[in-house]
Design a protein around this motif. Structure first.
Motif, PDB file in Angstrom:
ATOM      1  N   ALA A   1      -1.008  -6.551   2.531  1.00  0.00           N
ATOM      2  CA  ALA A   1      -0.890  -5.241   1.872  1.00  0.00           C
ATOM      3  C   ALA A   1      -2.270  -4.655   1.581  1.00  0.00           C
ATOM      4  N   VAL A   2      -3.218  -5.487   1.162  1.00  0.00           N
ATOM      5  CA  VAL A   2      -4.569  -5.010   0.847  1.00  0.00           C
ATOM      6  C   VAL A   2      -5.278  -4.532   2.109  1.00  0.00           C
TER       7      VAL A   2
ATOM      8  N   GLN B   1     -10.961   1.796  -5.239  1.00  0.00           N
ATOM      9  CA  GLN B   1      -9.918   0.949  -5.827  1.00  0.00           C
ATOM     10  C   GLN B   1      -9.451  -0.120  -4.833  1.00  0.00           C
ATOM     11  N   VAL B   2      -9.264   0.292  -3.593  1.00  0.00           N
ATOM     12  CA  VAL B   2      -8.823  -0.655  -2.568  1.00  0.00           C
ATOM     13  C   VAL B   2      -9.915  -1.689  -2.297  1.00  0.00           C
TER      14      VAL B   2
ATOM     15  N   HIS C   1     -10.017   6.391  -4.084  1.00  0.00           N
ATOM     16  CA  HIS C   1      -8.992   5.478  -3.565  1.00  0.00           C
ATOM     17  C   HIS C   1      -9.645   4.321  -2.800  1.00  0.00           C
TER      18      HIS C   1
ATOM     19  N   THR D   1      -3.880  -3.395   4.831  1.00  0.00           N
ATOM     20  CA  THR D   1      -3.234  -2.141   5.230  1.00  0.00           C
ATOM     21  C   THR D   1      -3.725  -0.984   4.357  1.00  0.00           C
ATOM     22  N   ALA D   2      -3.863  -1.215   3.044  1.00  0.00           N
ATOM     23  CA  ALA D   2      -4.354  -0.174   2.129  1.00  0.00           C
ATOM     24  C   ALA D   2      -5.790   0.205   2.451  1.00  0.00           C
TER      25      ALA D   2
ATOM     26  N   GLU E   1      -0.873 -11.106  -1.214  1.00  0.00           N
ATOM     27  CA  GLU E   1      -1.088  -9.660  -1.037  1.00  0.00           C
ATOM     28  C   GLU E   1      -2.094  -9.321   0.054  1.00  0.00           C
TER      29      GLU E   1
ATOM     30  N   ARG F   1      -8.167   8.041   5.552  1.00  0.00           N
ATOM     31  CA  ARG F   1      -8.145   9.227   4.693  1.00  0.00           C
ATOM     32  C   ARG F   1      -9.546   9.799   4.533  1.00  0.00           C
TER      33      ARG F   1
ATOM     34  N   ARG G   1      -5.711   2.471   5.493  1.00  0.00           N
ATOM     35  CA  ARG G   1      -5.251   3.821   5.139  1.00  0.00           C
ATOM     36  C   ARG G   1      -6.340   4.601   4.415  1.00  0.00           C
ATOM     37  N   ALA G   2      -7.045   3.939   3.489  1.00  0.00           N
ATOM     38  CA  ALA G   2      -8.106   4.601   2.730  1.00  0.00           C
ATOM     39  C   ALA G   2      -9.251   5.021   3.644  1.00  0.00           C
TER      40      ALA G   2
ATOM     41  N   ASN H   1      -9.604  -4.342  -4.829  1.00  0.00           N
ATOM     42  CA  ASN H   1      -8.526  -5.278  -4.481  1.00  0.00           C
ATOM     43  C   ASN H   1      -8.967  -6.228  -3.367  1.00  0.00           C
TER      44      ASN H   1
END
Length: 165
Positions: free
Chosen positions: A142-143, A119-120, A116, A145-146, A139, A153, A149-150, A123
Protein backbone atom coordinates in the motif's frame (compact mmCIF):
# COMPACT_ATOMS: atom_id res chain seq x y z
CA UNK A 1 47.94 96.29 -9.55
CA UNK A 2 47.61 99.46 -11.57
CA UNK A 3 49.72 102.31 -10.33
CA UNK A 4 52.59 104.59 -11.20
CA UNK A 5 55.50 102.89 -12.87
CA UNK A 6 58.50 103.77 -10.79
CA UNK A 7 60.82 104.05 -13.78
CA UNK A 8 58.81 106.23 -16.12
CA UNK A 9 56.08 107.77 -13.95
CA UNK A 10 53.20 106.35 -16.03
CA UNK A 11 50.32 104.08 -15.08
CA UNK A 12 50.85 100.45 -15.73
CA UNK A 13 47.88 98.77 -17.37
CA UNK A 14 49.10 95.21 -17.06
CA UNK A 15 47.36 92.28 -15.49
CA UNK A 16 46.64 92.32 -11.80
CA UNK A 17 48.49 89.95 -9.51
CA UNK A 18 47.58 86.24 -9.75
CA UNK A 19 45.23 86.66 -12.69
CA UNK A 20 42.72 88.84 -10.80
CA UNK A 21 40.33 91.34 -12.33
CA UNK A 22 41.62 93.64 -15.01
CA UNK A 23 41.30 97.38 -14.34
CA UNK A 24 39.44 99.57 -16.82
CA UNK A 25 38.52 96.71 -19.12
CA UNK A 26 34.97 96.14 -20.26
CA UNK A 27 33.73 92.56 -20.22
CA UNK A 28 33.03 91.08 -23.60
CA UNK A 29 29.35 90.52 -24.35
CA UNK A 30 28.20 86.90 -24.05
CA UNK A 31 27.32 85.08 -27.19
CA UNK A 32 23.98 83.31 -27.31
CA UNK A 33 24.08 79.63 -27.95
CA UNK A 34 22.38 78.49 -31.07
CA UNK A 35 19.20 76.64 -30.33
CA UNK A 36 19.25 72.99 -31.26
CA UNK A 37 17.58 72.57 -34.58
CA UNK A 38 16.47 68.98 -34.03
CA UNK A 39 12.76 68.44 -34.25
CA UNK A 40 10.86 66.23 -31.82
CA UNK A 41 10.18 62.80 -33.17
CA UNK A 42 6.54 62.91 -32.10
CA UNK A 43 4.14 65.57 -30.96
CA UNK A 44 3.45 65.94 -27.25
CA UNK A 45 0.45 64.13 -25.76
CA UNK A 46 -2.74 66.13 -25.31
CA UNK A 47 -3.36 67.02 -21.64
CA UNK A 48 -6.21 64.53 -21.24
CA UNK A 49 -3.94 61.64 -22.29
CA UNK A 50 -0.93 62.54 -20.12
CA UNK A 51 -0.17 60.11 -17.33
CA UNK A 52 0.01 61.89 -14.00
CA UNK A 53 -0.29 59.01 -11.52
CA UNK A 54 2.71 57.05 -10.29
CA UNK A 55 2.45 53.47 -9.03
CA UNK A 56 5.41 51.73 -7.51
CA UNK A 57 5.98 48.01 -7.98
CA UNK A 58 8.30 45.72 -6.05
CA UNK A 59 10.07 43.02 -8.03
CA UNK A 60 12.72 40.47 -7.25
CA UNK A 61 15.84 40.20 -9.40
CA UNK A 62 14.48 37.49 -11.71
CA UNK A 63 11.16 39.27 -12.27
CA UNK A 64 12.92 42.55 -13.09
CA UNK A 65 15.28 40.82 -15.52
CA UNK A 66 12.34 39.12 -17.26
CA UNK A 67 10.39 42.38 -17.54
CA UNK A 68 13.47 44.30 -18.72
CA UNK A 69 13.99 41.73 -21.49
CA UNK A 70 10.33 41.95 -22.52
CA UNK A 71 10.43 45.76 -22.54
CA UNK A 72 13.60 45.71 -24.65
CA UNK A 73 12.03 43.26 -27.09
CA UNK A 74 9.07 45.61 -27.57
CA UNK A 75 11.38 48.65 -27.73
CA UNK A 76 9.69 50.40 -24.82
CA UNK A 77 10.80 51.50 -21.40
CA UNK A 78 10.00 49.29 -18.45
CA UNK A 79 7.34 51.66 -17.04
CA UNK A 80 5.67 51.93 -20.47
CA UNK A 81 5.74 48.15 -20.87
CA UNK A 82 4.19 47.63 -17.43
CA UNK A 83 1.49 50.21 -18.13
CA UNK A 84 0.62 48.76 -21.54
CA UNK A 85 0.60 45.13 -20.43
CA UNK A 86 -1.39 45.97 -17.30
CA UNK A 87 -3.94 47.92 -19.33
CA UNK A 88 -4.19 45.10 -21.86
CA UNK A 89 -4.91 42.66 -19.03
CA UNK A 90 -7.47 45.06 -17.53
CA UNK A 91 -9.32 45.36 -20.85
CA UNK A 92 -9.73 41.56 -21.08
CA UNK A 93 -10.79 40.74 -17.52
CA UNK A 94 -12.38 37.39 -18.39
CA UNK A 95 -9.18 36.02 -19.88
CA UNK A 96 -6.99 37.62 -17.21
CA UNK A 97 -9.12 36.37 -14.31
CA UNK A 98 -9.20 32.88 -15.81
CA UNK A 99 -5.42 32.86 -16.26
CA UNK A 100 -4.79 34.10 -12.73
CA UNK A 101 -7.34 31.68 -11.24
CA UNK A 102 -5.88 28.79 -13.25
CA UNK A 103 -2.41 29.68 -12.12
CA UNK A 104 -3.51 29.88 -8.48
CA UNK A 105 -5.30 26.55 -8.71
CA UNK A 106 -2.25 24.95 -10.28
CA UNK A 107 0.04 26.31 -7.57
CA UNK A 108 -2.39 25.11 -4.88
CA UNK A 109 -2.44 21.66 -6.49
CA UNK A 110 1.36 21.58 -6.64
CA UNK A 111 1.61 22.46 -2.93
CA UNK A 112 -1.02 19.83 -2.05
CA UNK A 113 0.84 17.21 -4.08
CA UNK A 114 4.09 18.16 -2.37
CA UNK A 115 2.45 17.85 1.05
CA UNK A 116 1.01 14.46 0.06
CA UNK A 117 4.41 13.29 -1.14
CA UNK A 118 5.92 14.31 2.21
CA UNK A 119 3.31 12.29 4.12
CA UNK A 120 3.82 9.24 1.93
CA UNK A 121 7.58 9.63 2.27
CA UNK A 122 7.15 9.53 6.03
CA UNK A 123 5.19 6.25 5.71
CA UNK A 124 7.90 4.88 3.43
CA UNK A 125 10.56 5.71 6.04
CA UNK A 126 8.56 3.83 8.70
CA UNK A 127 8.34 0.77 6.44
CA UNK A 128 12.11 0.94 5.73
CA UNK A 129 12.86 1.14 9.46
CA UNK A 130 10.65 -1.90 10.13
CA UNK A 131 12.41 -3.90 7.39
CA UNK A 132 15.84 -2.89 8.71
CA UNK A 133 14.95 -4.18 12.17
CA UNK A 134 14.02 -7.58 10.74
CA UNK A 135 10.25 -7.16 10.48
CA UNK A 136 7.97 -7.66 7.49
CA UNK A 137 5.34 -4.88 7.50
CA UNK A 138 1.96 -5.73 6.01
CA UNK A 139 1.48 -2.19 4.58
CA UNK A 140 4.49 -2.30 2.24
CA UNK A 141 2.46 -2.76 -0.95
CA UNK A 142 0.00 0.00 0.00
CA UNK A 143 2.85 2.42 0.82
CA UNK A 144 4.67 1.72 -2.45
CA UNK A 145 1.41 2.27 -4.39
CA UNK A 146 0.80 5.56 -2.50
CA UNK A 147 4.34 6.72 -3.29
CA UNK A 148 3.80 6.02 -7.00
CA UNK A 149 0.48 7.93 -6.98
CA UNK A 150 2.06 10.90 -5.17
CA UNK A 151 4.96 11.04 -7.61
CA UNK A 152 2.54 10.91 -10.58
CA UNK A 153 0.47 13.74 -9.00
CA UNK A 154 3.53 15.97 -8.57
CA UNK A 155 4.72 15.13 -12.08
CA UNK A 156 1.31 15.95 -13.62
CA UNK A 157 1.12 19.29 -11.80
CA UNK A 158 4.69 20.16 -12.82
CA UNK A 159 4.04 19.22 -16.48
CA UNK A 160 0.87 21.34 -16.51
CA UNK A 161 2.75 24.32 -15.06
CA UNK A 162 5.52 23.98 -17.65
CA UNK A 163 2.97 23.78 -20.50
CA UNK A 164 1.48 27.11 -19.44
CA UNK A 165 4.81 28.92 -19.68
Amino acid sequence: MAGADQHQGELVRGAATEGGSQPEEKPSPRKRRDAKKTARKRPPKPPERKRSYVCSVRLNHDEKALLDAAASATRTSLPAFLARSGLAAAHDLDNTAAAVAGHRELVAELFAARRHLGQVGNNLNQVARAINTGGQPREIDAVVTAVQRAVMRVQAATDHLLEQQ
